[in-house]
Design a protein around this motif. Sequence first.
Motif, mmCIF file in Angstrom:
data_model
loop_
_atom_site.group_PDB
_atom_site.id
_atom_site.type_symbol
_atom_site.label_atom_id
_atom_site.label_comp_id
_atom_site.label_asym_id
_atom_site.label_seq_id
_atom_site.Cartn_x
_atom_site.Cartn_y
_atom_site.Cartn_z
ATOM 1 N N SER A 46 1.058 -0.963 0.364
ATOM 2 C CA SER A 46 -0.023 -0.119 0.019
ATOM 3 C C SER A 46 0.811 1.479 0.256
ATOM 4 O O SER A 46 1.670 0.870 -0.188
ATOM 5 C CB SER A 46 -0.740 0.119 1.254
ATOM 6 N N SER A 47 0.411 2.003 0.207
ATOM 7 C CA SER A 47 1.251 3.496 -0.296
ATOM 8 C C SER A 47 -0.046 4.401 0.095
ATOM 9 O O SER A 47 -0.994 4.680 -0.010
ATOM 10 C CB SER A 47 1.089 4.266 -1.378
ATOM 11 N N THR A 48 0.082 5.252 1.616
ATOM 12 C CA THR A 48 -0.932 6.750 1.773
ATOM 13 C C THR A 48 0.567 7.913 2.056
ATOM 14 O O THR A 48 2.122 7.868 2.531
ATOM 15 C CB THR A 48 -1.018 6.257 3.188
ATOM 16 N N TYR A 49 -0.204 9.030 2.180
ATOM 17 C CA TYR A 49 0.632 9.589 3.295
ATOM 18 C C TYR A 49 1.051 9.830 4.278
ATOM 19 O O TYR A 49 0.006 9.374 5.081
ATOM 20 C CB TYR A 49 -0.215 11.333 2.617
ATOM 21 N N LYS A 50 1.251 10.350 5.145
ATOM 22 C CA LYS A 50 2.513 10.550 6.657
ATOM 23 C C LYS A 50 2.721 11.746 7.166
ATOM 24 O O LYS A 50 3.023 12.644 6.318
ATOM 25 C CB LYS A 50 3.024 9.501 6.142
ATOM 26 N N ILE A 51 2.804 12.217 8.470
ATOM 27 C CA ILE A 51 2.673 12.979 8.553
ATOM 28 C C ILE A 51 3.698 12.944 10.017
ATOM 29 O O ILE A 51 4.013 11.381 10.734
ATOM 30 C CB ILE A 51 2.252 14.247 9.538
ATOM 31 N N GLY A 52 4.945 13.977 10.399
ATOM 32 C CA GLY A 52 6.044 13.745 11.241
ATOM 33 C C GLY A 52 6.185 14.580 12.121
ATOM 34 O O GLY A 52 6.725 15.535 11.307
ATOM 35 N N THR A 53 7.059 14.261 13.520
ATOM 36 C CA THR A 53 7.210 15.691 14.155
ATOM 37 C C THR A 53 9.007 14.714 14.961
ATOM 38 O O THR A 53 9.235 13.709 15.266
ATOM 39 C CB THR A 53 6.919 15.854 14.849
ATOM 40 N N GLY A 54 9.647 15.362 15.462
ATOM 41 C CA GLY A 54 11.015 14.547 16.603
ATOM 42 C C GLY A 54 11.304 15.919 17.062
ATOM 43 O O GLY A 54 11.426 17.088 17.647
ATOM 44 N N PHE A 55 12.157 15.650 18.030
ATOM 45 C CA PHE A 55 13.476 16.272 19.070
ATOM 46 C C PHE A 55 14.618 15.339 19.234
ATOM 47 O O PHE A 55 14.612 14.500 18.909
ATOM 48 C CB PHE A 55 12.662 16.244 20.345
ATOM 49 N N SER A 56 15.954 16.144 18.975
ATOM 50 C CA SER A 56 17.267 15.723 18.977
ATOM 51 C C SER A 56 17.966 16.586 19.637
ATOM 52 O O SER A 56 17.323 17.688 20.282
ATOM 53 C CB SER A 56 17.799 15.707 17.664
ATOM 54 N N PHE A 57 18.743 15.773 20.134
ATOM 55 C CA PHE A 57 20.307 16.470 20.999
ATOM 56 C C PHE A 57 21.249 16.341 20.834
ATOM 57 O O PHE A 57 21.676 15.426 20.435
ATOM 58 C CB PHE A 57 19.804 15.926 23.040
ATOM 59 N N THR A 58 21.891 17.547 20.710
ATOM 60 C CA THR A 58 23.325 17.145 19.259
ATOM 61 C C THR A 58 24.489 17.430 20.159
ATOM 62 O O THR A 58 24.837 18.859 20.692
ATOM 63 C CB THR A 58 23.486 17.556 18.122
ATOM 64 N N TYR A 59 25.634 16.599 20.564
ATOM 65 C CA TYR A 59 26.405 17.258 20.990
ATOM 66 C C TYR A 59 27.660 17.078 20.091
ATOM 67 O O TYR A 59 28.270 16.315 18.765
ATOM 68 C CB TYR A 59 27.264 15.841 21.419
#
Length: 267
Positions: A194-207
Amino acid sequence: MGIASGPSMLKTAEIYDSEGGNPLGMKLKVSTATVVSVEGAYFLNPYIGMGGRLKVATLPVTADIPTENLKNFDLDSDLQAGAPVNMFLLEGLESDHLGMLDIDLGVYFSYPLSRHFQIGSKLLMGCRRTANFSLNSLSRINPQIFDRQIVSEEAYKKFYKEDVDFYLQQEQISQAELLNSTFADEEFLRIRRSSTYKIGTGFSFTYRYKEDAALRLYCDYDFAAPRLTYELNNSWVNEDGTRQTHSYSRKTPMHNFTFGASIAFVF
């Protein structure tokens, strides 16, 4: 690279051993997935940028079926044909992996805490594609077909003898070995790609441990609701002996949390 938790259950319709017969009561459960992704962004300034992500995931899927329902399932329509007992007893379904491919584009945000540390987030939209998926049924020979108090000699010769003789001669095994053998019926359940639309988010911590390299820890959330088409090879057959394939579609909400670590290169 990371690990992800997915939907706890894929909702499927009931599978019956005959039209309006005994329900199997199957539930497809999803375990922790393995995720590999490639991600990049171009920052217009220290705080905002544009970019994208390519992510591949495999979701382990297992079938949970109540034991009391397994023994009632008329796997080869023996009871429907008038046999005293089933020749095959359904034991369950084999586990497999559902493959997914996500392609996303969106906005990336960054906020420097110091020279070496920064936090970030993102808002993405894209497409999710799932691969073809199938589960095989597992069954064993019912020992009751050899019990003459339950199955008469006449009934044995009519309903079971031909199949039993075939397996004994084909595999060159004894009756005891036959009873301990497991039989797999391929593609008992199939889910089309199958194929469909999606949404996403995220949080990151970088050194940032070098001028052009950094270690990043992240937590991503993605949501998609693909319309999955299920094809069920049920046990009942047509008048000409052909097994029917029952097909239906259902939207399946997928909430995926991914926890991982990556090396980021800064240009």
